[in-house]
Design a protein around this motif. Sequence first.
Motif, PDB file in Angstrom:
ATOM      1  N   ASP A  98      -4.188  -3.454   3.665  1.00 58.52           N
ATOM      2  CA  ASP A  98      -5.179  -3.002   2.689  1.00 58.52           C
ATOM      3  C   ASP A  98      -4.471  -2.721   1.362  1.00 58.52           C
ATOM      4  N   PRO A  99      -4.771  -3.490   0.305  1.00 56.60           N
ATOM      5  CA  PRO A  99      -3.930  -3.438  -0.904  1.00 56.60           C
ATOM      6  C   PRO A  99      -4.002  -2.138  -1.691  1.00 56.60           C
ATOM      7  N   ARG A 100      -5.174  -1.542  -1.848  1.00 55.99           N
ATOM      8  CA  ARG A 100      -5.266  -0.335  -2.679  1.00 55.99           C
ATOM      9  C   ARG A 100      -4.468   0.832  -2.076  1.00 55.99           C
ATOM     10  N   PRO A 101      -4.639   1.162  -0.789  1.00 57.38           N
ATOM     11  CA  PRO A 101      -3.806   2.224  -0.207  1.00 57.38           C
ATOM     12  C   PRO A 101      -2.316   1.899  -0.248  1.00 57.38           C
ATOM     13  N   ARG A 102      -1.971   0.618  -0.058  1.00 56.40           N
ATOM     14  CA  ARG A 102      -0.552   0.257  -0.087  1.00 56.40           C
ATOM     15  C   ARG A 102       0.039   0.508  -1.468  1.00 56.40           C
ATOM     16  N   ARG A 103      -0.645   0.067  -2.504  1.00 56.03           N
ATOM     17  CA  ARG A 103      -0.114   0.250  -3.861  1.00 56.03           C
ATOM     18  C   ARG A 103       0.004   1.729  -4.201  1.00 56.03           C
ATOM     19  N   ALA A 104      -0.991   2.524  -3.794  1.00 56.81           N
ATOM     20  CA  ALA A 104      -0.952   3.955  -4.098  1.00 56.81           C
ATOM     21  C   ALA A 104       0.190   4.647  -3.364  1.00 56.81           C
ATOM     22  N   TYR A 138     -11.467 -26.006   3.664  1.00 59.09           N
ATOM     23  CA  TYR A 138     -11.291 -24.627   4.137  1.00 59.09           C
ATOM     24  C   TYR A 138      -9.838 -24.452   4.563  1.00 59.09           C
ATOM     25  N   LEU A 139      -9.108 -23.567   3.874  1.00 58.59           N
ATOM     26  CA  LEU A 139      -7.681 -23.365   4.134  1.00 58.59           C
ATOM     27  C   LEU A 139      -7.410 -22.253   5.123  1.00 58.59           C
ATOM     28  N   GLY A 140      -8.442 -21.525   5.538  1.00 57.27           N
ATOM     29  CA  GLY A 140      -8.226 -20.406   6.448  1.00 57.27           C
ATOM     30  C   GLY A 140      -7.747 -19.170   5.713  1.00 57.27           C
ATOM     31  N   VAL A 141      -7.386 -18.151   6.482  1.00 54.47           N
ATOM     32  CA  VAL A 141      -6.907 -16.914   5.880  1.00 54.47           C
ATOM     33  C   VAL A 141      -5.506 -17.147   5.329  1.00 54.47           C
ATOM     34  N   GLN A 142      -5.227 -16.611   4.148  1.00 46.63           N
ATOM     35  CA  GLN A 142      -3.941 -16.781   3.481  1.00 46.63           C
ATOM     36  C   GLN A 142      -3.345 -15.417   3.160  1.00 46.63           C
ATOM     37  N   ASN A 143      -2.017 -15.321   3.249  1.00 46.84           N
ATOM     38  CA  ASN A 143      -1.379 -14.099   2.760  1.00 46.84           C
ATOM     39  C   ASN A 143      -1.324 -14.149   1.233  1.00 46.84           C
ATOM     40  N   LEU A 144      -0.767 -13.111   0.612  1.00 46.68           N
ATOM     41  CA  LEU A 144      -0.802 -13.038  -0.846  1.00 46.68           C
ATOM     42  C   LEU A 144      -0.083 -14.204  -1.503  1.00 46.68           C
ATOM     43  N   ASN A 145       1.054 -14.594  -0.941  1.00 49.37           N
ATOM     44  CA  ASN A 145       1.761 -15.735  -1.516  1.00 49.37           C
ATOM     45  C   ASN A 145       0.934 -17.010  -1.414  1.00 49.37           C
ATOM     46  N   PHE A 185      -9.023   4.456   7.208  1.00 46.52           N
ATOM     47  CA  PHE A 185      -9.756   3.774   8.277  1.00 46.52           C
ATOM     48  C   PHE A 185      -9.701   2.262   8.012  1.00 46.52           C
ATOM     49  N   SER A 186      -8.479   1.760   8.083  1.00 43.16           N
ATOM     50  CA  SER A 186      -8.227   0.348   7.813  1.00 43.16           C
ATOM     51  C   SER A 186      -6.821   0.053   8.299  1.00 43.16           C
ATOM     52  N   ASN A 187      -6.284  -1.089   7.892  1.00 44.71           N
ATOM     53  CA  ASN A 187      -4.957  -1.503   8.336  1.00 44.71           C
ATOM     54  C   ASN A 187      -3.946  -1.375   7.196  1.00 44.71           C
ATOM     55  N   TYR A 188      -2.746  -0.963   7.552  1.00 46.57           N
ATOM     56  CA  TYR A 188      -1.670  -0.807   6.582  1.00 46.57           C
ATOM     57  C   TYR A 188      -0.454  -1.590   7.072  1.00 46.57           C
ATOM     58  N   ASP A 219      -1.431  -6.775  -7.823  1.00 48.28           N
ATOM     59  CA  ASP A 219      -0.034  -6.360  -7.864  1.00 48.28           C
ATOM     60  C   ASP A 219       0.732  -7.234  -8.858  1.00 48.28           C
ATOM     61  N   ASP A 220       1.285  -6.615  -9.919  1.00 48.51           N
ATOM     62  CA  ASP A 220       2.065  -7.367 -10.909  1.00 48.51           C
ATOM     63  C   ASP A 220       3.184  -8.153 -10.252  1.00 48.51           C
TER      64      ASP A 220
END
Length: 753
Positions: free
Chosen positions: A369-375, A628-635, A363-366, A544-545
């Motif tokens: 959502d990092p935990r479901p993605r890594r699994a 305030y930089l706003g929303v950022q992706n992982l990079n 019940f989220s976005n893929y 994520d390593d």
Amino acid sequence: MLRNRIYYQVKPFIPRALRAAVRRRIALRLEARVQDVWPIMPGSEQTPPGWQGWPDGKKFALVLTHDVEGPVGLRRCRRLASLESELGFRSCFNFIPAGEYVVPPELREELTSQGFEIGVHDLHHDGRLYRTWRGFVQKAKRINEYLAEWNAEGFRSGFMLHKLDWLHQLAIRYDMSTFDTDPFEPQPEGRHTIFPFFISSPYANQQINGNGEGYLELPYTLPQDSTLFLLLRHETSEVWIRKLDWIAKHGGMALLDTHPDYMAFQGTSDTSSEYPAERYRELLSYVRDRYFDTCWHALPRQVTSYVLDLRNKQLVSEPAVSADLNRSFLQPSTVVGRAAGSAVAAKRDHRRLQGKRVGVLLFSNYPADPRPRRAAEALIREGAVVDLLCMQQNEREPRHENVNGVNVSRVPFRRYRGGKLAYVGQYSAFIFISFVYLTLRSLRKRYDFIHVHNMPDALIFAAAIAKIRGSKLVLDLHDPMPELMQTIFRLPAESWSVRTLKTIEKKSIAFSDLVLTVNIACKNLYSARSCPRDKIRVVLNSPDDYIFRFRPASLNGSNGQTAEKPYTILYHGSLVARNGLDLAVEALDAVRKSISNVRLVVCGDRTPFLEKVMESVRERQLEKNFDYLGVQNLNGIVDAINACDLGVIPNHKNIFTEINTPTRIFEYLALGKPVIAPRTKAIQDYFADQELIFFELGNASDLARQIEYAYSHPEELVRTTQRGQRVYLDHTWTRERSQFLDAVGDLLEGTRP
């Protein structure tokens, strides 16, 4: 896609003029709606982790390719090669091996002798290459024969259809069947990057006739000529040039796919099927005149060799685990010491997951959502087949797609915050949809196990029919719902709502076969009220390593005690009240007298709570000290952490934050940065007093004192960070992934956790 299958089945019977007219009308309507994602997709300029730039310090790369569609294009190859040679360029010609024409060996030899490259373009070019797996395997054998005969290293599918995981059957070093963004294609899901990326094979130890460990994907990043000039009827090269300038600015790879079939080299062109070759000449002349010294003009095989050599050097110098389908050519590197040994052992043990079928409910976005993605990706890498149902974040997200090998289906409604009834309504609707989805799929073929991510806990009951059919159920409890809802809605512990949630939690856990949770504190909580301890496994939310590549802490750059350089404190994460950004602002106000160059940098999605905090910033006249930089992706998060001097986790005191172990702590430590965290049992289960800088939970004055201490004791700060990093290295995702795979492997074998 079924639509594509039907279309390519009936395509031979539809007049070409009619097909072109219909496609053009659809494309013109679409062009007006996709201006925000085409020809430039914001975010696709992010450089891959570990990227070291192009050879000899070149600013960007230019790769020219051509797909020869039919006899007309075949006859024009020499003219096109001559045009490019005249301007000092070379390209790759991709020929169809078993199409409407036969490629003369002397033409291939002539082109290669002049410095051009030859590639294989599909097999029949009829849109049916990926129709069935069995059929593809047979066609792959023939394609491999042509690859060998033509001494070709690369491949491109017809019509840009692609199943990247299937291409491991081909003996290729690179593929060019994808793009960064192109909503006009039959399979319009872009890869959203202007850089090459590595496609790792899950069968590297078993496959004999394919491409071994994997291959490099080279997405085309400039619009195809057929789209630009035939479909959309553009009359200039302006779009090409504008996109090229943007790619050059961001140091990416400008890869172009054109077709000699559509180029009119002399006389008036038929605008329905041709465009003046002068448009192509204009682009090449522009590159030559403006970017002669800064552009690396290369053939696809040259880019592939450079990128794979760079990747291999990293693999030699740093232990690694597998890359996924959507990321760069580089591999994660944070596996050290004991972690490396456990990863090798895990690789042996987890072969028991090969071929297992897994259903995932989220019940989220893929993949956001990092935990479901890594699994899910961990299961894919061990050879499992994963079907995942989640929510559709926006209309641009496809309803069905394959992401890094995961078969993703999305439900077209979005999660929104509201009152208790809103939560109940959303949860109930998603549970019902999930029940129907899983039931229909389970009746066709049984899943080995279903992985259900809370919230809500009751989502596990959507797998009721699957359980009757023999599927094992894994309930992954990211957050304890009673405590979280108690915090959000400020409910007393004995309220009817909280007691109901505890009852649902207990029944949900009882219905499952295995429970996963995020830390020791949550395990203790669940085992005290809902189930025996041996039913629960802890899998920490480690970063994520691959993204957060380990950097040892050092004194250099660890503090900002000069007037020229600001002392930067970073907050990143959800901007909600319980996470305490307002406490950080209060502490900032207190320390700016003693640290005149202090600055608080904030990353996160804009919320009503942030607006209140910004109002407080203005009232305290902290505008010069707050960014305030706003929303950022992982990079972007990695860049922000690397640029900061100190990270803060400024949580308020409540029942939820007392049992939370923030992933952000590990993200700072992975990149060698000190972090101030609240003194809670959930954090101290992992970190001792000398391994983090602690402040009293919810106390802004104590947070300010610890910031001043960190600023004035840089050497001790480094030693503390180094001790904290030892804890992090015991809990990298590589190690936690092994915990996860061990848990589900034991479940499937019927052994006790």
